[in-house]
Write a protein that holds these residues in place. Structure first.
Motif, PDB file in Angstrom:
ATOM      1  N   PHE A   1      12.078  -3.176  -2.087  1.00 21.63           N
ATOM      2  CA  PHE A   1      11.858  -2.030  -2.966  1.00 21.63           C
ATOM      3  C   PHE A   1      12.933  -1.003  -2.646  1.00 21.63           C
ATOM      4  N   PHE A   2      13.519  -0.409  -3.669  1.00 26.30           N
ATOM      5  CA  PHE A   2      14.450   0.705  -3.524  1.00 26.30           C
ATOM      6  C   PHE A   2      13.711   1.919  -4.067  1.00 26.30           C
ATOM      7  N   MET A   3      13.435   2.871  -3.191  1.00 30.44           N
ATOM      8  CA  MET A   3      12.544   3.972  -3.507  1.00 30.44           C
ATOM      9  C   MET A   3      13.259   5.320  -3.462  1.00 30.44           C
ATOM     10  N   ALA A   4      12.623   6.308  -4.089  1.00 31.94           N
ATOM     11  CA  ALA A   4      13.025   7.706  -3.967  1.00 31.94           C
ATOM     12  C   ALA A   4      11.768   8.480  -3.583  1.00 31.94           C
ATOM     13  N   VAL A   5      11.775   9.051  -2.387  1.00 30.10           N
ATOM     14  CA  VAL A   5      10.616   9.768  -1.866  1.00 30.10           C
ATOM     15  C   VAL A   5      11.034  11.178  -1.457  1.00 30.10           C
ATOM     16  N   ARG A   6      10.088  11.994  -1.126  1.00 28.06           N
ATOM     17  CA  ARG A   6      10.386  13.352  -0.672  1.00 28.06           C
ATOM     18  C   ARG A   6      10.829  13.331   0.792  1.00 28.06           C
TER      19      ARG A   6
ATOM     20  N   ALA B   1      16.446   8.637  -0.672  1.00 27.43           N
ATOM     21  CA  ALA B   1      16.320   7.195  -0.811  1.00 27.43           C
ATOM     22  C   ALA B   1      15.597   6.571   0.383  1.00 27.43           C
ATOM     23  N   LEU B   2      14.919   5.476   0.103  1.00 30.90           N
ATOM     24  CA  LEU B   2      14.231   4.720   1.145  1.00 30.90           C
ATOM     25  C   LEU B   2      14.201   3.260   0.696  1.00 30.90           C
ATOM     26  N   VAL B   3      14.627   2.374   1.575  1.00 31.28           N
ATOM     27  CA  VAL B   3      14.628   0.937   1.303  1.00 31.28           C
ATOM     28  C   VAL B   3      13.452   0.328   2.040  1.00 31.28           C
ATOM     29  N   VAL B   4      12.645  -0.443   1.326  1.00 27.20           N
ATOM     30  CA  VAL B   4      11.464  -1.062   1.916  1.00 27.20           C
ATOM     31  C   VAL B   4      11.586  -2.566   1.770  1.00 27.20           C
ATOM     32  N   SER B   5      11.691  -3.229   2.894  1.00 28.63           N
ATOM     33  CA  SER B   5      11.750  -4.690   2.910  1.00 28.63           C
ATOM     34  C   SER B   5      10.349  -5.241   2.690  1.00 28.63           C
TER      35      SER B   5
ATOM     36  N   ASP C   1       0.823  -1.210   0.000  1.00 31.41           N
ATOM     37  CA  ASP C   1       0.000   0.000   0.000  1.00 31.41           C
ATOM     38  C   ASP C   1       0.858   1.262   0.000  1.00 31.41           C
ATOM     39  N   LEU C   2       1.946   1.257   0.789  1.00 35.28           N
ATOM     40  CA  LEU C   2       2.847   2.408   0.813  1.00 35.28           C
ATOM     41  C   LEU C   2       3.480   2.639  -0.549  1.00 35.28           C
ATOM     42  N   VAL C   3       3.994   1.576  -1.133  1.00 34.92           N
ATOM     43  CA  VAL C   3       4.653   1.702  -2.437  1.00 34.92           C
ATOM     44  C   VAL C   3       3.653   2.217  -3.474  1.00 34.92           C
TER      45      VAL C   3
ATOM     46  N   ASP D   1       7.125  11.185  -8.821  1.00 32.20           N
ATOM     47  CA  ASP D   1       7.623  10.697 -10.107  1.00 32.20           C
ATOM     48  C   ASP D   1       8.777   9.737  -9.871  1.00 32.20           C
ATOM     49  N   ASP D   2       8.779   8.641 -10.602  1.00 33.53           N
ATOM     50  CA  ASP D   2       9.877   7.672 -10.548  1.00 33.53           C
ATOM     51  C   ASP D   2      10.224   7.253  -9.129  1.00 33.53           C
ATOM     52  N   ALA D   3       9.217   6.951  -8.330  1.00 32.83           N
ATOM     53  CA  ALA D   3       9.444   6.591  -6.925  1.00 32.83           C
ATOM     54  C   ALA D   3      10.150   5.245  -6.778  1.00 32.83           C
ATOM     55  N   VAL D   4       9.825   4.288  -7.629  1.00 31.13           N
ATOM     56  CA  VAL D   4      10.464   2.971  -7.528  1.00 31.13           C
ATOM     57  C   VAL D   4      11.717   2.985  -8.400  1.00 31.13           C
TER      58      VAL D   4
END
Length: 129
Positions: free
Chosen positions: A69-74, A120-124, A48-50, A58-61
């Motif tokens: 998941f390797f993410m880019a968030v604000r 960056a944010l890493v989501v297991s 749900d978060l992803v 834009d281009d979060a994943v």
């Protein structure tokens, strides 16, 4: 879920190095990282978060594997987590630094993929049962 399982996406050397560089207790940093992963799994859940971040940014994943998941968030996402987890600014900065360094070490992610206003944010991901 054990802290070891929650910390699986992070290289021990990254955690240790960030703790040393930022003069943060390593066990406290590990605990904060695990609490953050646990929070994402429990409220509202990783998928749900992803989904939400993909809609908002834009281009979060940046990259995904079956486990992570390797993410880019604000930065505001991190500020909200810091407040929710009651992390002081030094510990929050160290948690963010671990995520940033781990994403930068992921060979499938180009450092330029993390936008100018992104962090960056890493989501297991929750293992399949």
């Amino acid at each position: 879920m054990t802290d070891t399982a929650l910390l699986a996406p992070f290289d021990d050397r990254v955690i240790r190095g960030v703790a040393e560089t930022n003069s943060v207790d390593e066990e406290q940093l590990r605990s904060a990282l695990a609490d953050h992963q646990r929070t994402m799994r429990q409220n509202p859940g990783v998928e749900d978060l992803v989904y939400e971040w993909r809609k908002r940014f834009d281009d979060a994943v940046l990259h995904r594997t079956p486990e992570t998941f390797f993410m880019a968030v604000r930065e505001s996402v991190w500020e909200e987590y810091g407040t929710y987890l009651e992390l002081d600014e030094y510990l929050l900065a160290a948690v963010v630094a671990v995520h940033q360094e781990q994403v930068l070490r992921e060979t499938a992610v180009e450092s330029s993929a993390i936008g100018e206003h992104a962090v960056a944010l890493v989501v297991s991901r929750v293992p399949s049962q």
